[in-house]
Design a protein around this motif. Structure first.
Motif, PDB file in Angstrom:
ATOM      1  N   GLU A  23       0.806  -1.220   0.000  1.00  0.00           N
ATOM      2  CA  GLU A  23       0.000   0.000   0.000  1.00  0.00           C
ATOM      3  C   GLU A  23       0.842   1.274   0.000  1.00  0.00           C
ATOM      4  N   ALA A  50      -3.994   4.957   0.028  1.00  0.00           N
ATOM      5  CA  ALA A  50      -3.413   3.629   0.225  1.00  0.00           C
ATOM      6  C   ALA A  50      -2.194   3.701   1.140  1.00  0.00           C
ATOM      7  N   ASN A  52      -1.693   5.785   3.525  1.00  0.00           N
ATOM      8  CA  ASN A  52      -2.201   5.949   4.885  1.00  0.00           C
ATOM      9  C   ASN A  52      -2.638   4.598   5.452  1.00  0.00           C
ATOM     10  N   GLN A  53      -3.346   3.816   4.656  1.00  0.00           N
ATOM     11  CA  GLN A  53      -3.737   2.466   5.075  1.00  0.00           C
ATOM     12  C   GLN A  53      -2.509   1.629   5.384  1.00  0.00           C
ATOM     13  N   TYR A  56      -1.037   2.378   8.776  1.00  0.00           N
ATOM     14  CA  TYR A  56      -1.812   1.759   9.853  1.00  0.00           C
ATOM     15  C   TYR A  56      -1.518   0.256   9.944  1.00  0.00           C
ATOM     16  N   ASN A  57      -1.363  -0.398   8.808  1.00  0.00           N
ATOM     17  CA  ASN A  57      -0.996  -1.812   8.835  1.00  0.00           C
ATOM     18  C   ASN A  57       0.382  -2.000   9.451  1.00  0.00           C
ATOM     19  N   ALA A  89     -10.425  -4.605  12.114  1.00  0.00           N
ATOM     20  CA  ALA A  89     -10.093  -3.928  10.850  1.00  0.00           C
ATOM     21  C   ALA A  89     -10.469  -4.802   9.661  1.00  0.00           C
ATOM     22  N   GLY A  93     -13.244  -3.796   6.983  1.00  0.00           N
ATOM     23  CA  GLY A  93     -12.844  -3.723   5.578  1.00  0.00           C
ATOM     24  C   GLY A  93     -13.681  -4.627   4.695  1.00  0.00           C
TER      25      GLY A  93
END
Length: 120
Positions: A23, A50, A52-53, A56-57, A89, A93
């Motif tokens: 991402e 993406a 930003n996602q 977080y991952n 999450a 999702g």
């Protein structure tokens, strides 16, 4: 903590590191576009979202690694917390974006969480 639980937590952490790379760094390239199904223009337009996602991952992966290296009871509690976050999450999702996330993220999180709790 059982070896099986530690291995599963490590695998979920590795999976989220892989999501981070996809991402944050490969979104506009083949692997990221294959994952998203976006054409080049849409991938370019959504690259910052993406990334930003992906960040977080990365935080989820870091929390799981912390849970593996921290002594108990902190490590055990961190694993439970971050595996719960992974599961939520993944469920969110799958409900809001793509059902494949249920298998790719939520299911590994639930399995690892169940094994960690059983080994507890």
């Amino acid at each position: 903590m059982s070896t099986a639980a530690q291995i599963l937590v490590a695998l979920v952490a590795a999976l989220h590191l892989y999501f981070l790379v996809l991402e944050m760094f490969l979104w506009e390239r083949g692997p990221g576009r294959s994952l998203s199904g976006f054409d080049a223009e849409m991938a370019r337009a959504t690259a910052s979202l993406a990334a930003n996602q992906g960040l977080y991952n990365g935080f989820l992966a870091a929390g799981l690694v912390w849970g593996l290296i921290a002594g108990d009871p902190t490590g055990y509690r961190a694993q439970i917390f971050f595996l719960s976050c992974v599961t939520v999450a993944g469920l969110y999702g799958a409900a809001t974006a793509n059902r494949r996330i249920l298998v790719a993220q939520a299911l590994p999180g639930v399995i690892a969480l169940a094994v960690v709790l059983a080994a507890g």
